[in-house]
Scaffold this active site. Structure first.
Site: not given
Ligand code: RNT
Ligand code: ZN
Length: 421
Positions: A187, A228, A230, A261, A264, A288, A296, A298, A328
């Protein structure tokens, strides 16, 4: 509640599921075989152990100042051992490249070697935990411009291409050592804060960098590469070079894994709806699992409808061997060990709920156009005694039942975490 009552409760719940044609014992047996890859970075706010001292950057910012974050590899491993002891089942660990062990020596990211992860490999063997891996393209002066593999600067690009290849060798080493493939996720934060005029050029540069990285071939029995995407990141609001379309195309064209993810995408877009499409074109993929909240991506994973839908899609599609489930998230405002336990246990719960679905019956309704029954049964399922099956699973796996894990985390906080200053 006495053991006797617990057993009776399970027998009753089992009977209720059996009436729907669901075998709870079989669901439990299946669940025992599903590994979740825990992300190493919740324990120290994505800090890592590079000697130059990185600090999270590139949009990977953990907010909050809860005391007790791990300060070195020993503490980090201790924290992870505590987490694994509270999770039913055998799980994995996804390391990031900046969690290397150099014995105090400064080693640049383009020069990291398998030996810098030998300590982790030994520890993982002792713990019987499989390792996965991630390149680290953030928290570094050479990423300060906001660009790495898609940079216009050839020197910057070269540095990060070398880092990516170095990590692939490390991933291969992990896979060989453990006798099963290491999933290596790539990523990058690359993107524009404001409106670019040449999106195409940036994406061509990224494609070219990736082509150089993946030109080196590794045995898939040892290493599985994933990419990955985003939608946007902090400081990359207007255009992210590695977008969903970019990587979906790249993964298909190059037969590597795509990583979805959960945080994302657009706010109403969900990855549960993407899995079945992606799996038509790719052998395997990585998830993820995360929880987006407004901007946000995460937050700690909880038992949301989307989490249950993700698990259901994996189970219904019979993808358990082809979809690698990784977590994640990073939250520094609560006890970090608890964050892991809550998130991971929710992921496992979601899989159990999915395994307890009378899928053949529901499919039959759908095929016959009986959407009334489909909706009715899906709603009835929500009040089935799932919690009793979950408790039984925890009991069989010899881990705390219900909220009793919290006391163990509180004790660990009092005895270990609170001593870290
Ligand atoms: C970031 C991505 C990635 C990170 C990690 C720490 O937006 O989701 O996967 O969270 O690599
Ligand atoms: Zn991620």
């Amino acid at each position: 509640m006495s053991i006797f009552h617990k057993e009776k409760e399970y027998e009753q719940a089992k009977e209720r599921y059996a009436r729907l044609g669901v075998d709870t014992d079989a669901a439990i047996e299946k669940l025992k075989t599903i590994p979740i890859s825990l992300h190493c970075w919740q324990a120290d706010d994505v800090g890592g152990f590079e000697t130059q001292g990185g600090g999270a950057g590139g949009g990977c910012v953990a907010t909050g100042g809860y005391p007790g974050k791990s300060r070195n590899i020993e503490e980090h491993r201790g924290d992870l051992e505590k987490v694994y002891s509270l999770l039913p089942g055998k799980h994995r660990l996804a390391l990031h490249a900046n969690y290397l062990e150099t014995g105090g020596k400064k080693v640049e990211r383009n020069e990291i070697l398998p030996e810098h992860f030998a300590g982790w490999v030994d520890w993982a063997k002792q713990q019987q935990i499989g390792l996965d891996f991630n390149q680290t393209f953030f928290s570094h002066p050479k990423a300060d411009s906001g660009f790495t593999l898609a940079s216009y600067d050839q020197g910057i690009r070269k540095f990060w291409i070398d880092h990516a290849i170095a990590c692939r060798k490390i991933g291969e080493y992990m896979g060989k050592e453990q006798g099963n493939p290491c999933v290596l996720n790539l990523w990058i934060p690359d993107g524009y804060k404001d409106i670019p005029v040449d999106r195409l050029k940036s994406r061509q540069i990224l494609k070219n960098s990736l082509d150089q990285i993946f030109a080196v071939k590794f045995d898939k029995r040892h290493l599985l590469d994933a990419v990955e995407s985003k939608l946007f990141g902090i400081g990359a609001e207007s255009c992210t070079i590695g977008s969903h379309e970019f990587y979906l195309g790249y993964a298909i064209a190059n037969n590597i894994l795509l990583c979805l993810d959960a945080g994302h995408y657009h706010p109403t877009e969900v990855i549960s709806d993407k899995i079945s499409s992606v799996m038509l074109y790719l052998d395997e993929m990585l998830l993820h699992v995360s929880r987006p909240v407004r901007w946000d991506s995460d937050h700690v994973v909880i038992l949301t409808d989307e989490l249950k839908d993700i698990a259901a899609e994996i189970v219904r599609g019979n993808f358990l061997d082809r979809v690698h489930i990784g977590l994640d998230f990073f939250d520094a405002s609560i006890n970090r060990i608890a964050a892991y336990v809550i998130g991971a246990r929710c992921m496992i719960k979601a899989l159990l709920i999915a395994l307890l679905e009378p899928i053949d019956m529901l499919r039959k309704f759908e095929t016959e156009g009986d959407y009334t029954s489909r909706l009715a049964i899906l709603e009835e399922l929500k009040t089935m005694p799932f919690g009793t099956i979950w408790d039984e699973y925890c009991k069989q796996m010899d881990v705390p039942i219900g909220d009793t894990w919290l006391k163990e985390v509180k004790d660990y906080e009092a005895n270990v975490l609170s001593k870290r200053r």
